[in-house]
Design an enzyme around this catalytic site. Structure first.
Site, PDB file in Angstrom:
ATOM      1  N   ASN A  43      12.558  -7.661 -40.052  1.00  0.00           N
ATOM      2  CA  ASN A  43      11.333  -7.869 -39.301  1.00  0.00           C
ATOM      3  C   ASN A  43      11.368  -9.245 -38.636  1.00  0.00           C
ATOM      4  O   ASN A  43      11.907 -10.207 -39.188  1.00  0.00           O
ATOM      5  CB  ASN A  43      10.076  -7.682 -40.168  1.00  0.00           C
ATOM      6  CG  ASN A  43      10.056  -8.515 -41.430  1.00  0.00           C
ATOM      7  OD1 ASN A  43      11.096  -8.798 -42.013  1.00  0.00           O
ATOM      8  ND2 ASN A  43       8.867  -8.903 -41.866  1.00  0.00           N
ATOM      9  N   ILE A  44      10.824  -9.284 -37.437  1.00  0.00           N
ATOM     10  CA  ILE A  44      10.810 -10.512 -36.645  1.00  0.00           C
ATOM     11  C   ILE A  44       9.374 -10.747 -36.190  1.00  0.00           C
ATOM     12  O   ILE A  44       8.866 -10.023 -35.330  1.00  0.00           O
ATOM     13  CB  ILE A  44      11.766 -10.403 -35.436  1.00  0.00           C
ATOM     14  CG1 ILE A  44      13.187 -10.075 -35.902  1.00  0.00           C
ATOM     15  CG2 ILE A  44      11.741 -11.708 -34.632  1.00  0.00           C
ATOM     16  CD1 ILE A  44      14.150  -9.713 -34.771  1.00  0.00           C
ATOM     17  N   GLU A  45       8.719 -11.719 -36.822  1.00  0.00           N
ATOM     18  CA  GLU A  45       7.327 -11.992 -36.507  1.00  0.00           C
ATOM     19  C   GLU A  45       7.215 -12.940 -35.323  1.00  0.00           C
ATOM     20  O   GLU A  45       8.202 -13.552 -34.903  1.00  0.00           O
ATOM     21  CB  GLU A  45       6.616 -12.560 -37.744  1.00  0.00           C
ATOM     22  CG  GLU A  45       6.567 -11.550 -38.883  1.00  0.00           C
ATOM     23  CD  GLU A  45       5.854 -12.060 -40.122  1.00  0.00           C
ATOM     24  OE1 GLU A  45       5.639 -13.286 -40.252  1.00  0.00           O
ATOM     25  OE2 GLU A  45       5.513 -11.205 -40.960  1.00  0.00           O
ATOM     26  N   CYS A  54       9.067  -4.573 -36.452  1.00  0.00           N
ATOM     27  CA  CYS A  54       9.495  -4.194 -37.796  1.00  0.00           C
ATOM     28  C   CYS A  54      11.023  -4.086 -37.877  1.00  0.00           C
ATOM     29  O   CYS A  54      11.703  -3.819 -36.881  1.00  0.00           O
ATOM     30  CB  CYS A  54       8.920  -2.839 -38.182  1.00  0.00           C
ATOM     31  SG  CYS A  54       7.129  -2.729 -38.146  1.00  0.00           S
ATOM     32  N   GLU A  56      12.791  -1.718 -39.164  1.00  0.00           N
ATOM     33  CA  GLU A  56      13.290  -0.375 -38.847  1.00  0.00           C
ATOM     34  C   GLU A  56      13.559  -0.219 -37.351  1.00  0.00           C
ATOM     35  O   GLU A  56      14.586   0.303 -36.942  1.00  0.00           O
ATOM     36  CB  GLU A  56      12.271   0.687 -39.285  1.00  0.00           C
ATOM     37  CG  GLU A  56      11.983   0.699 -40.770  1.00  0.00           C
ATOM     38  CD  GLU A  56      10.783  -0.168 -41.151  1.00  0.00           C
ATOM     39  OE1 GLU A  56      10.676  -1.318 -40.657  1.00  0.00           O
ATOM     40  OE2 GLU A  56       9.967   0.306 -41.956  1.00  0.00           O
ATOM     41  N   CYS A  87       6.204   2.028 -41.146  1.00  0.00           N
ATOM     42  CA  CYS A  87       4.875   2.200 -40.558  1.00  0.00           C
ATOM     43  C   CYS A  87       4.911   3.350 -39.552  1.00  0.00           C
ATOM     44  O   CYS A  87       5.975   3.856 -39.186  1.00  0.00           O
ATOM     45  CB  CYS A  87       4.410   0.897 -39.900  1.00  0.00           C
ATOM     46  SG  CYS A  87       5.192   0.554 -38.311  1.00  0.00           S
ATOM     47  N   CYS A  90       7.115   2.872 -36.425  1.00  0.00           N
ATOM     48  CA  CYS A  90       8.548   3.026 -36.671  1.00  0.00           C
ATOM     49  C   CYS A  90       8.919   4.495 -36.871  1.00  0.00           C
ATOM     50  O   CYS A  90       9.971   4.940 -36.420  1.00  0.00           O
ATOM     51  CB  CYS A  90       8.980   2.204 -37.888  1.00  0.00           C
ATOM     52  SG  CYS A  90       8.977   0.440 -37.520  1.00  0.00           S
TER      53      CYS A  90
HETATM   54 ZN   LIG Z   1       7.215  -0.429 -38.596  1.00  0.00          ZN
END
Ligand SMILES: [Zn+2]
Length: 129
Positions: A43-45, A54, A56, A87, A90
């Protein structure tokens, strides 16, 4: 035959690269192509929260951008108890490339839950002309 251990270890390894400076919720994913290649993602915020991506989708997009579109399995690794599921966004992104993808969600406690994409997203969006 899917080597689930290799795939979840790949996801765990990818989680170490997670850029989760806001949530501190690190997630890794690994996707297995029908050719046997593994692509990973984390994940890359972003400070503009809506831009966060996300793990995935990072894994799927890396694979597709390298010319791979047929997937057998996806693993997702996090510290969540029970193991975090992908989620909805994804699942929808995954469903673009088939509904028979096997999904294994694992965590640092060694808990594992296995699903099929069709079970997690039974009636996903499809664009039909
Ligand atoms: Zn996701």
């Amino acid at each position: 035959m899917i080597d689930w251990d290799e795939l979840i270890e790949s996801a765990e390894s990818a989680a170490r690269n997670a850029y989760a400076v806001y949530s501190d919720f690190k997630v890794g994913a690994a996707i297995l192509t029908v050719e046997g290649k593994i692509f990973t993602g984390c994940n890359i915020e972003n400070s503009s929260y809506g831009l966060t991506v996300c793990a995935e989708r990072v894994a799927v997009f890396k694979a597709v951008s390298e010319g791979f579109r047929d997937f057998k399995a996806l693993t997702v690794y996090s510290e969540a108890i029970p193991p975090a599921r992908p989620c909805g966004a994804c699942l929808q992104a995954l469903s673009e490339f088939g509904s028979d993808i096997e999904i294994l969600c694992g965590n640092s406690k060694g808990e594992k839950d296995r699903f099929n994409l069709r079970k997690l997203l039974p009636e996903g969006f499809t664009f039909k002309k």
